[in-house]
Motif scaffolding. Structure first.
Motif, PDB file in Angstrom:
ATOM      1  N   HIS A 190       0.025   5.003  -2.221  1.00 56.44           N
ATOM      2  CA  HIS A 190       0.669   5.924  -1.311  1.00 56.44           C
ATOM      3  C   HIS A 190       2.239   6.162  -1.344  1.00 56.44           C
ATOM      4  O   HIS A 190       2.812   5.111  -1.389  1.00 56.44           O
ATOM      5  CB  HIS A 190       0.123   5.591   0.253  1.00 56.44           C
ATOM      6  CG  HIS A 190      -1.165   5.330   0.472  1.00 56.44           C
ATOM      7  ND1 HIS A 190      -2.128   6.688   0.428  1.00 56.44           N
ATOM      8  CD2 HIS A 190      -1.873   4.571   0.638  1.00 56.44           C
ATOM      9  CE1 HIS A 190      -3.499   6.324   0.837  1.00 56.44           C
ATOM     10  NE2 HIS A 190      -3.411   4.890   0.665  1.00 56.44           N
ATOM     11  N   ILE A 191       2.742   7.361  -1.441  1.00 56.51           N
ATOM     12  CA  ILE A 191       4.061   7.703  -1.779  1.00 56.51           C
ATOM     13  C   ILE A 191       4.476   8.640  -0.624  1.00 56.51           C
ATOM     14  O   ILE A 191       4.000   9.757  -0.234  1.00 56.51           O
ATOM     15  CB  ILE A 191       4.171   8.336  -3.097  1.00 56.51           C
ATOM     16  CG1 ILE A 191       3.791   7.226  -4.312  1.00 56.51           C
ATOM     17  CG2 ILE A 191       5.672   8.780  -3.166  1.00 56.51           C
ATOM     18  CD1 ILE A 191       3.727   7.905  -5.785  1.00 56.51           C
ATOM     19  N   TYR A 192       5.645   8.299  -0.010  1.00 56.93           N
ATOM     20  CA  TYR A 192       6.187   9.024   0.740  1.00 56.93           C
ATOM     21  C   TYR A 192       7.631   9.456   0.518  1.00 56.93           C
ATOM     22  O   TYR A 192       8.424   8.337   0.165  1.00 56.93           O
ATOM     23  CB  TYR A 192       6.089   8.604   2.219  1.00 56.93           C
ATOM     24  CG  TYR A 192       4.869   8.152   2.571  1.00 56.93           C
ATOM     25  CD1 TYR A 192       3.997   9.270   3.360  1.00 56.93           C
ATOM     26  CD2 TYR A 192       3.979   7.027   2.142  1.00 56.93           C
ATOM     27  CE1 TYR A 192       2.939   9.006   3.924  1.00 56.93           C
ATOM     28  CE2 TYR A 192       2.836   6.878   2.869  1.00 56.93           C
ATOM     29  CZ  TYR A 192       2.042   7.765   3.689  1.00 56.93           C
ATOM     30  OH  TYR A 192       1.052   7.449   4.060  1.00 56.93           O
ATOM     31  N   PHE A 226       8.612   3.661  -8.754  1.00 61.25           N
ATOM     32  CA  PHE A 226       8.591   2.512  -8.382  1.00 61.25           C
ATOM     33  C   PHE A 226       6.939   2.177  -7.885  1.00 61.25           C
ATOM     34  O   PHE A 226       6.429   1.045  -8.313  1.00 61.25           O
ATOM     35  CB  PHE A 226       9.302   2.436  -6.867  1.00 61.25           C
ATOM     36  CG  PHE A 226       9.575   0.890  -6.415  1.00 61.25           C
ATOM     37  CD1 PHE A 226      10.462   0.404  -7.060  1.00 61.25           C
ATOM     38  CD2 PHE A 226       8.730   0.200  -5.510  1.00 61.25           C
ATOM     39  CE1 PHE A 226      10.742  -1.167  -6.422  1.00 61.25           C
ATOM     40  CE2 PHE A 226       8.764  -0.793  -4.919  1.00 61.25           C
ATOM     41  CZ  PHE A 226       9.747  -1.591  -5.429  1.00 61.25           C
ATOM     42  N   ALA A 227       6.337   3.214  -7.555  1.00 61.95           N
ATOM     43  CA  ALA A 227       4.927   2.838  -7.091  1.00 61.95           C
ATOM     44  C   ALA A 227       3.966   2.661  -8.410  1.00 61.95           C
ATOM     45  O   ALA A 227       3.248   1.965  -8.207  1.00 61.95           O
ATOM     46  CB  ALA A 227       4.438   4.350  -6.349  1.00 61.95           C
ATOM     47  N   ALA A 228       4.213   3.375  -9.502  1.00 65.96           N
ATOM     48  CA  ALA A 228       3.603   3.236 -10.875  1.00 65.96           C
ATOM     49  C   ALA A 228       3.868   1.943 -11.103  1.00 65.96           C
ATOM     50  O   ALA A 228       2.951   0.992 -11.699  1.00 65.96           O
ATOM     51  CB  ALA A 228       3.975   3.986 -11.888  1.00 65.96           C
ATOM     52  N   THR A 257       0.889  -1.235  -0.121  1.00 63.04           N
ATOM     53  CA  THR A 257       0.200  -0.059  -0.070  1.00 63.04           C
ATOM     54  C   THR A 257       0.678   1.418   0.065  1.00 63.04           C
ATOM     55  O   THR A 257       0.251   2.438  -0.288  1.00 63.04           O
ATOM     56  CB  THR A 257      -0.843   0.124   0.965  1.00 63.04           C
ATOM     57  OG1 THR A 257      -0.202  -0.045   2.393  1.00 63.04           O
ATOM     58  CG2 THR A 257      -1.893  -1.158   1.196  1.00 63.04           C
ATOM     59  N   ALA A 258       2.255   1.305   0.180  1.00 61.73           N
ATOM     60  CA  ALA A 258       3.023   2.421   0.585  1.00 61.73           C
ATOM     61  C   ALA A 258       4.531   2.063   0.154  1.00 61.73           C
ATOM     62  O   ALA A 258       4.911   1.127   0.174  1.00 61.73           O
ATOM     63  CB  ALA A 258       2.609   3.010   1.781  1.00 61.73           C
ATOM     64  N   VAL A 259       5.004   3.354  -0.391  1.00 62.48           N
ATOM     65  CA  VAL A 259       6.517   3.134  -0.622  1.00 62.48           C
ATOM     66  C   VAL A 259       7.074   4.316  -0.254  1.00 62.48           C
ATOM     67  O   VAL A 259       6.415   5.562  -0.428  1.00 62.48           O
ATOM     68  CB  VAL A 259       6.772   3.171  -2.238  1.00 62.48           C
ATOM     69  CG1 VAL A 259       8.153   3.228  -2.810  1.00 62.48           C
ATOM     70  CG2 VAL A 259       5.986   2.004  -2.877  1.00 62.48           C
ATOM     71  N   TYR A 260       8.214   4.370   0.379  1.00 63.45           N
ATOM     72  CA  TYR A 260       9.169   5.249   0.726  1.00 63.45           C
ATOM     73  C   TYR A 260      10.453   5.384  -0.160  1.00 63.45           C
ATOM     74  O   TYR A 260      11.107   4.369  -0.366  1.00 63.45           O
ATOM     75  CB  TYR A 260       9.456   5.205   2.436  1.00 63.45           C
ATOM     76  CG  TYR A 260      10.663   6.193   2.672  1.00 63.45           C
ATOM     77  CD1 TYR A 260      10.470   7.595   2.857  1.00 63.45           C
ATOM     78  CD2 TYR A 260      11.827   5.589   2.693  1.00 63.45           C
ATOM     79  CE1 TYR A 260      11.446   8.342   3.059  1.00 63.45           C
ATOM     80  CE2 TYR A 260      13.043   6.345   3.040  1.00 63.45           C
ATOM     81  CZ  TYR A 260      12.922   8.016   3.093  1.00 63.45           C
ATOM     82  OH  TYR A 260      13.761   8.769   3.514  1.00 63.45           O
TER      83      TYR A 260
END
Length: 325
Positions: free
Chosen positions: A49-51, A41-43, A28-31
């Motif tokens: 969710h991106i941080y 990376f998220a794509a 659900t999330a990438v930092y």
């Protein structure tokens, strides 16, 4: 279980591909420190969710657990920040730069009642379990011998004068920490901590070890391991007993295991591995959390601590120092 990811590299991609086959895994999330890399990376994995702020990531209500695959020197700080925000942590090997850091991490895990586990995949693999379960067949064990030598593609850059993270001591890297651990952790999982250690290494100008060997002593047996990032080796691992010898194709990711008995007979004890190698560590981690267990009995705090104390002693003997020390 909703996972957040720290570290946007090929190891992380391999973990996601394997963990996605585990029931209950959701990403659900990438930092990432850079927005462009986080978005890229998220794509690729359809992450919402991106941080780029670690504290915002750790405090996110969108994640329950974190997989960390950043440079080794960042593992302690990132793990502790996540655990202090009540997130369970699966941290890539080596889980810390040294045993002292790991002890701090374990203390926080216990205080916050969250799961902390070292992501050392070997000990969860079906063919490592068959090694463990069939040791009794070879009689009194006298020697463990394992080698993991893999020429690093980054070494070509190193020889060109470009020193990438894999060969930089400030990131707590080098051959021992990167791949030597794959020979030592299984040894400790099978036989416990050694009584004496004698280590040698070829040191590089950057300050890390390019390769090395270690001789360990146990009551009634010895162990010898070799590791390298500057040459290849194709030797199998062996566990030698008085009644037979167990031959393992690759100690880091065993896929074929045979026993050759002293009477001339042999037995193939290989079992089928039905999933990607990193699947099993992800499944263990998720299962532990779902069952309210805060420590793995396989990659236990004790096994990780024994391993890191061993790594500390090896580094002391070969003169490999990190900023984290």
């Amino acid at each position: 279980m909703r996972f957040g990811i720290i570290g946007t590299n090929w190891i992380t991609e391999s973990f996601i591909e394997a963990a996605s086959e585990v029931d209950g895994f959701t990403l659900t999330a990438v930092y990432s420190r850079t927005l462009d890399r986080a978005e890229e990376f998220a794509a690729k994995f359809g992450v919402e969710h991106i941080y780029t702020d670690l504290h915002e990531f750790a405090g996110s209500p969108e994640i329950d657990a974190v997989y960390i695959a950043s440079p080794n020197s960042l593992h302690k700080e990132q793990s502790i920040i996540c655990m202090e925000n009540n997130k369970h942590v699966l941290c890539e090997k080596p889980i810390a730069s040294n045993a002292s850091e790991l002890m701090e991490m374990v203390q926080v895990a216990k205080e916050k009642n969250v799961l902390l586990m070292e992501a050392l995949k070997t000990t969860f693999l079906p063919n490592f379990l068959t090694i463990r379960d069939n040791l009794h067949k070879i009689g009194k064990i006298r020697r463990y011998s394992a080698s993991y030598c893999q020429y690093s593609s980054r070494y070509d850059k190193y020889k060109e004068g470009v020193i990438l993270n894999a060969f930089r001591p400030e990131f707590s890297n080098g051959s021992l920490m990167d791949i030597g651990i794959y020979t030592i952790y299984p040894m400790i999982a099978l036989f416990g901590a050694p009584s004496t250690i004698k280590a040698n290494a070829v040191m590089l100008d950057s300050g890390v070890d390019g390769q090395g060997s270690v001789l360990f002593e146990y009551p009634g047996m010895e162990a010898v391991i070799t590791h390298s990032k500057i040459v290849n080796s194709y030797l199998p691992a062996e566990i030698q007993g008085e009644d037979g010898t167990m031959v393992i194709d690759k100690i880091h990711t065993p896929e074929k295991v045979q026993i050759f008995f002293k009477d001339g007979t042999s037995e193939d004890i290989t079992v089928t591995q039905k999933a990607k190698s990193m699947y099993y560590e992800a499944a263990e981690f998720i299962n532990l959390v779902e069952n309210g267990q805060l420590e793995s009995s396989t990659n236990s705090f004790a096994n990780s601590l024994y391993t890191h104390r061993t790594l500390d002693e090896v580094r002391k003997q070969i003169g490999l120092k990190y900023i984290a020390d």
